[in-house]
Design an enzyme around this catalytic site. Structure first.
Site, PDB file in Angstrom:
ATOM      1  N   GLY A 207       1.257  -1.181   0.109  1.00 21.56           N
ATOM      2  CA  GLY A 207       0.058   0.049   0.340  1.00 21.56           C
ATOM      3  C   GLY A 207       0.977   0.934   0.073  1.00 21.56           C
ATOM      4  O   GLY A 207       1.405   1.688  -1.354  1.00 21.56           O
TER       5      GLY A 207
ATOM      6  N   GLY B  89       2.546 -10.266  -2.608  1.00 19.72           N
ATOM      7  CA  GLY B  89       1.021 -11.269  -2.899  1.00 19.72           C
ATOM      8  C   GLY B  89       2.318 -11.444  -4.060  1.00 19.72           C
ATOM      9  O   GLY B  89       2.020 -12.349  -4.803  1.00 19.72           O
TER      10      GLY B  89
ATOM     11  N   ALA C  62     -10.482  -8.672  -8.218  1.00 13.45           N
ATOM     12  CA  ALA C  62     -10.553  -9.694  -7.448  1.00 13.45           C
ATOM     13  C   ALA C  62     -12.153  -9.712  -7.787  1.00 13.45           C
ATOM     14  O   ALA C  62     -12.361 -10.884  -7.180  1.00 13.45           O
ATOM     15  CB  ALA C  62      -9.563 -10.317  -6.605  1.00 13.45           C
TER      16      ALA C  62
ATOM     17  N   SER D  11      -3.537  -5.552  -1.417  1.00 13.72           N
ATOM     18  CA  SER D  11      -3.354  -4.952  -0.004  1.00 13.72           C
ATOM     19  C   SER D  11      -5.004  -4.252   0.828  1.00 13.72           C
ATOM     20  O   SER D  11      -5.103  -3.102   0.951  1.00 13.72           O
ATOM     21  CB  SER D  11      -2.632  -3.561  -0.218  1.00 13.72           C
ATOM     22  OG  SER D  11      -1.468  -3.569  -0.799  1.00 13.72           O
TER      23      SER D  11
ATOM     24  N   LEU E 254      -9.067  -2.078  -4.872  1.00 14.46           N
ATOM     25  CA  LEU E 254      -9.930  -1.718  -5.931  1.00 14.46           C
ATOM     26  C   LEU E 254     -11.365  -1.668  -6.078  1.00 14.46           C
ATOM     27  O   LEU E 254     -11.423  -3.203  -5.503  1.00 14.46           O
ATOM     28  CB  LEU E 254      -9.254  -1.963  -6.899  1.00 14.46           C
ATOM     29  CG  LEU E 254      -9.316  -1.005  -8.484  1.00 14.46           C
ATOM     30  CD1 LEU E 254      -9.228   0.455  -8.722  1.00 14.46           C
ATOM     31  CD2 LEU E 254      -9.527  -1.577  -9.659  1.00 14.46           C
TER      32      LEU E 254
ATOM     33  N   CYS F 185      15.377 -17.799   4.414  1.00 16.53           N
ATOM     34  CA  CYS F 185      16.016 -18.769   5.015  1.00 16.53           C
ATOM     35  C   CYS F 185      15.316 -18.874   6.099  1.00 16.53           C
ATOM     36  O   CYS F 185      15.884 -18.639   7.636  1.00 16.53           O
ATOM     37  CB  CYS F 185      17.513 -19.401   4.923  1.00 16.53           C
ATOM     38  SG  CYS F 185      17.950 -21.050   5.469  1.00 16.53           S
TER      39      CYS F 185
END
Length: 561
Positions: A53, A178, A243, A265, A274, A410
């Site tokens: 963001g 993401g 989405a 976000s 959005l 790691c």
């Protein structure tokens, strides 16, 4: 008066062994701050946005310049204080104290809301530091790849007999965090459909090889997924779409993924999600002209998104929140059962946290990839019997492009972090690597965060919201001599929902560094084992006893004391 958050300037950290600052202990934070803003690393570097963001590395460009100037002048016995991305003081301390102490985005709890924070941000009085943006240890999407990989692998173990071949993950969000999902799914053996509403972010992931290909439409994406799963190939597919529209449409069509999650976000409805039917440029404009209406529109779309995720869960599809607080946003919009599917930590990761295992990372200040390859080999030598870890390191070398200064992530725990840090310091001392190494971690770690909708969700003793633990972690890392220590609020899940701490330590090859490393890289993960043992997790109690921790209220750790 707010200063400029925009500058048309590309920042890249110096490479090699020539110092800009007075020592490697101040050169390291300088290079890592600059590396956070490298165009190959940051999401929007010209506005100081690193990821998540509006997660920034400095409050504004004037503050950035002042931080760089202060670091170049900082003496070996001085400490720079940074308040929400602004350098506010240099104080005389001592040579084993941290060189930088950072506090970002912290608000008194009653005022810890996005509304109040955004007012302060607009006035130039605050900065959202996310987790590793404002603490100067972001390493690009690699920083979360292994954690996401471990999550997908564990989901495969729990739901599909340990085999994700021929299966696919539905998710969204290809930002700094993401963006790790498609590669992590591929490494775990699964296909993935990754929905992202900004073409520029898809382009970034294609360029850095985190996503394999882009579909032209939803039908095209599903056809590709069907083909690759049938062939048993692990291929990641990006789709430029919203989405909030696509996930409900897939439910409507009766499409059945094998795993469902999300990493948009959503934690920041004003800047990071959005609304359905909006263009990104429109969203940005309305965020400035009508913030309250924009937030409500975004949260309405999140509610639709979560309702679709719930529908998949009700079909029996393993569905989980990947730590962006989207369930909370949906619940606030009336989706009462938003928390019916779990977060990823209680579902898959907590047993690792109980042993202090988390996202250990290191960076070659030289800029030479060979330094990372040599440290990879050293990890294999020291952690000799962990085939899973060796497999990860092999895959990382083959598949992960370095972004900015070469780095490695790691996941190792209390048993190994100190040993690895001391070994890296010895490599620097002997000249086996060409410059010092910095070691840090995400704030998403076992003892450094309180986040009831993410890392500390569903704690066994109900202590999800107790934030003493990250405060103690920051204090102990400061006392132990970390090179820089940070204490943040709101990372990952947004204002009011988390507090968390970070540390970074420099391996410069000196005996003094070895002493600091021995303290910090034992004590830091030990706080995670302590926190989980205190909450009643048997794995943590056993680990504490094995590693010789002294936890006064845990009988198993007292022995013959």
């Amino acid at each position: 008066m707010p200063q400029s958050k925009y500058r048309q300037q590309d920042i890249r950290a110096p490479r090699g062994t020539t110092l800009t600052a007075k020592s490697w202990l101040t050169e390291a934070p300088l290079r890592m701050l600059m590396n956070n803003l490298d165009p190959d690393v940051a999401e929007n570097p010209h506005e100081l946005v690193v990821y998540g963001g509006i997660g920034r590395a400095a409050r504004d460009w004037e503050c950035y310049d002042a931080i760089i100037n202060a670091l170049t002048k900082l003496e070996a016995d001085e400490t720079l204080l940074v308040q929400s991305g602004k350098p506010v003081g240099v104080f005389k301390t001592h040579e084993n104290a941290p060189r930088v102490l950072i506090a970002n985005s912290n608000l008194v709890p009653h005022w810890a809301t996005w509304e109040h924070f955004n007012e302060l941000d607009a006035k130039g009085l605050a900065m959202y530091g996310q987790m590793t943006a404002g603490s100067w240890i972001y390493i690009g999407s690699q920083g979360i790849v292994q954690g996401t990989y471990e999550t997908f692998v564990e989901a495969g173990r729990q739901h599909y007999q340990g085999n994700l071949s021929g299966r696919w993950v539905l998710t969204a969000g290809l930002g700094g965090m993401g963006g790790a999902q498609p590669l992590a799914a591929t490494l775990a053996g699964a296909c993935s459909l990754n929905i992202e509403c900004q073409q520029s972010r898809i382009d970034f992931r294609l360029r850095t090889r985190y996503v394999d290909e882009q579909a032209t439409s939803l039908d095209d994406a599903l056809a590709r997924i069907e083909k690759y799963t049938r062939e048993g190939k692990a291929v990641s597919v990006a789709l430029c779409a919203n989405a909030a529209d696509v996930v409900p449409e897939l439910v409507k069509r009766g499409v059945r993924p094998d795993l469902v999650t999300d990493q948009t976000s959503a934690h920041d409805p004003l800047h990071g999600y959005l609304p359905s039917g909006w263009r990104w440029e429109e969203y940005q404009a309305k965020a400035a002209s009508d913030p309250q209406g924009t937030v409500q529109a975004a949260k309405r779309s999140m509610a639709k998104h979560v309702q679709a995720m719930l529908a998949f869960s009700e079909m029996g599809v393993p569905t989980f929140d990947y730590g962006n607080n989207i369930r909370q946003m949906a619940k606030e919009m009336g989706v009462e059962n938003a928390f019916d599917f779990p977060g990823f930590v209680p579902a898959y990761i907590r047993p690792l946290f109980c042993r202090g295992i988390g996202p250990f990372r290191w960076v070659a200040l030289s800029g030479d990839p060979e330094d990372i390859y040599k440290t990879d080999a050293k990890v294999k030598e020291i952690v000799a019997d962990d085939k899973h870890l060796h497999h990860w390191l092999d895959m990382a070398r083959e598949r992960i492009n370095f972004q900015g200064l070469p780095a490695r992530i790691c996941w190792v725990g209390l048993a190994w972090r100190q040993k690895l840090g001391l070994a890296f310091n010895e490599m620097v001392r002997r000249g086996e690597v060409s410059a010092p190494i910095v070691i840090g971690r995400d704030h998403l770690d076992s003892g450094s965060v309180a986040s009831p909708n993410r890392e500390t969700e569903a704690m066994r003793d109900g202590s999800d919201a107790v934030s003493d633990w990250p405060l103690l972690n920051a204090l102990l890392n400061t006392a132990s001599g970390a090179t820089w220590v940070s204490l943040h609020h709101g990372g990952g899940v947004g204002m009011g929902f988390s507090q968390h701490a970070g540390m970074v330590i420099v391996c410069d090859g000196t005996d003094e560094a070895a002493a600091r490393i021995a303290r910090v890289l034992h004590n830091d993960p030990a706080t995670g084992v302590m926190r989980h043992a205190d909450a009643g997790y048997e794995i943590a109690v056993e680990c504490a006893a094995e590693q010789g921790l002294n936890l006064p209220m845990i009988a198993a750790t007292q022995g013959k004391r």
